[in-house]
Design a protein around this motif. Structure first.
Motif, PDB file in Angstrom:
ATOM      1  N   GLU A 161       0.853  -1.205   0.000  1.00 56.61           N
ATOM      2  CA  GLU A 161       0.000   0.000   0.000  1.00 56.61           C
ATOM      3  C   GLU A 161       0.878   1.240   0.000  1.00 56.61           C
ATOM      4  OE1 GLU A 161      -2.906   1.036   2.974  1.00 56.61           O
ATOM      5  OE2 GLU A 161      -4.125  -0.679   2.440  1.00 56.61           O
ATOM      6  N   GLY A 162       1.637   1.424  -1.067  1.00 53.87           N
ATOM      7  CA  GLY A 162       2.493   2.605  -1.124  1.00 53.87           C
ATOM      8  C   GLY A 162       3.901   2.290  -0.648  1.00 53.87           C
ATOM      9  N   VAL A 163       4.805   3.230  -0.921  1.00 53.59           N
ATOM     10  CA  VAL A 163       6.219   2.996  -0.610  1.00 53.59           C
ATOM     11  C   VAL A 163       6.561   3.640   0.737  1.00 53.59           C
ATOM     12  CG1 VAL A 163       7.244   5.047  -1.699  1.00 53.59           C
ATOM     13  CG2 VAL A 163       8.495   2.888  -1.666  1.00 53.59           C
ATOM     14  N   SER A 164       7.401   2.941   1.516  1.00 48.16           N
ATOM     15  CA  SER A 164       7.766   3.477   2.829  1.00 48.16           C
ATOM     16  C   SER A 164       9.172   4.048   2.790  1.00 48.16           C
ATOM     17  CB  SER A 164       7.711   2.355   3.884  1.00 48.16           C
ATOM     18  OG  SER A 164       8.798   1.469   3.716  1.00 48.16           O
ATOM     19  N   SER A 165       9.427   5.033   3.637  1.00 47.70           N
ATOM     20  CA  SER A 165      10.775   5.614   3.698  1.00 47.70           C
ATOM     21  C   SER A 165      11.782   4.576   4.193  1.00 47.70           C
ATOM     22  CB  SER A 165      10.795   6.847   4.595  1.00 47.70           C
ATOM     23  OG  SER A 165      10.361   6.528   5.907  1.00 47.70           O
ATOM     24  N   LYS A 166      11.317   3.608   4.976  1.00 53.58           N
ATOM     25  CA  LYS A 166      12.221   2.547   5.403  1.00 53.58           C
ATOM     26  C   LYS A 166      12.693   1.737   4.202  1.00 53.58           C
ATOM     27  CE  LYS A 166      12.471  -1.732   7.978  1.00 53.58           C
ATOM     28  NZ  LYS A 166      11.732  -2.723   8.771  1.00 53.58           N
ATOM     29  N   ALA A 167      11.778   1.381   3.319  1.00 51.81           N
ATOM     30  CA  ALA A 167      12.150   0.585   2.143  1.00 51.81           C
ATOM     31  C   ALA A 167      13.099   1.361   1.231  1.00 51.81           C
ATOM     32  CB  ALA A 167      10.898   0.171   1.372  1.00 51.81           C
ATOM     33  N   ILE A 168      12.840   2.651   1.054  1.00 47.94           N
ATOM     34  CA  ILE A 168      13.743   3.459   0.223  1.00 47.94           C
ATOM     35  C   ILE A 168      15.121   3.499   0.873  1.00 47.94           C
ATOM     36  CG2 ILE A 168      14.190   5.742  -0.733  1.00 47.94           C
ATOM     37  CD1 ILE A 168      11.171   6.261  -0.548  1.00 47.94           C
ATOM     38  N   SER A 169      15.144   3.636   2.196  1.00 47.28           N
ATOM     39  CA  SER A 169      16.426   3.813   2.890  1.00 47.28           C
ATOM     40  C   SER A 169      17.261   2.550   2.855  1.00 47.28           C
ATOM     41  CB  SER A 169      16.212   4.249   4.339  1.00 47.28           C
ATOM     42  OG  SER A 169      15.797   3.162   5.151  1.00 47.28           O
ATOM     43  N   GLN A 170      16.630   1.379   2.612  1.00 49.30           N
ATOM     44  CA  GLN A 170      17.400   0.145   2.517  1.00 49.30           C
ATOM     45  C   GLN A 170      18.431   0.224   1.423  1.00 49.30           C
ATOM     46  OE1 GLN A 170      14.195  -2.729   2.039  1.00 49.30           O
ATOM     47  NE2 GLN A 170      15.028  -3.873   3.723  1.00 49.30           N
TER      48      GLN A 170
END
Length: 194
Positions: A161-170
């Motif tokens: 359900e949308g992109v998280s800043s945690k996933a981007i930061s990985q």
């Protein structure tokens, strides 16, 4: 349970403590983790086993188990329970499990791994992060708007359900964050050294 609701007749019902910290910089929020990193997980241990050994200390909401790496990320229903696990679980060392804070929400480099909270500049939150923060069943603000200094528990995020800043930061190099995980190997985002 994907459709579980945080309502009073649910045994997993938890309040959502929200406070305000006037010492945070402008446009920053503080989020307390409900996620634990568990290392030393034996190969024969399954998600259910982990939830079971933690049960005297916390109710487990979700487990992401990586058996080949012998570790798991476990999310519990409240900050209080997460702290209870860290303070009281496996104190006699009878189990091979090692427990420390993990990041469940927000960019990894914003996390203080020693104390298990993140101080996050609001411009780094994605639209999905902002939505989850105010509308999550567990954690989040219970509908209070995101403003400077607001403090709340890690909100549930809904995968897909949308992109998280945690996933981007990985995707960021692990050595760039002052208090982020350190690793000698490229493309490794595991918290071996915390």
């Amino acid at each position: 349970m994907p459709d579980e609701l945080n309502v009073s007749n649910n045994p997993h019902y938890r309040p959502k403590p929200v406070s305000y910290d006037s010492t945070l910089p402008p446009d920053h929020i503080k989020v307390y983790s409900r996620t634990l990193f568990i290392g030393g997980v034996p190969l024969n241990m399954k998600e259910w086993d982990l939830a079971n050994v933690l049960k005297p200390f916390a109710e487990v909401q979700s487990v992401i188990l990586n058996n080949s790496r012998k570790h798991a990320f476990v999310k519990v229903y409240s900050r209080h329970e997460a702290e209870n696990v860290l303070q009281n679980f496996n104190k006699d060392g009878a189990l091979p499990l090692r427990t420390r804070w993990g990041v469940g929400f927000g960019p990894r480099d914003c996390c203080d791994y020693q104390h298990g909270y993140s101080i996050i500049p609001m411009h780094r939150l994605t639209d999905a992060d902002k939505k989850w923060s105010v509308s999550a069943q567990w954690g989040g603000t219970s509908g209070q708007p995101l403003v400077t200094g607001i403090v709340f528990e890690e909100p549930d995020i809904i995968v897909g359900e949308g992109v998280s800043s945690k996933a981007i930061s990985q995707k960021m190099p692990t050595d760039s964050g002052r208090n982020g995980p350190r690793s000698g190997k490229p493309l490794e985002h595991h918290h071996h050294h915390h």
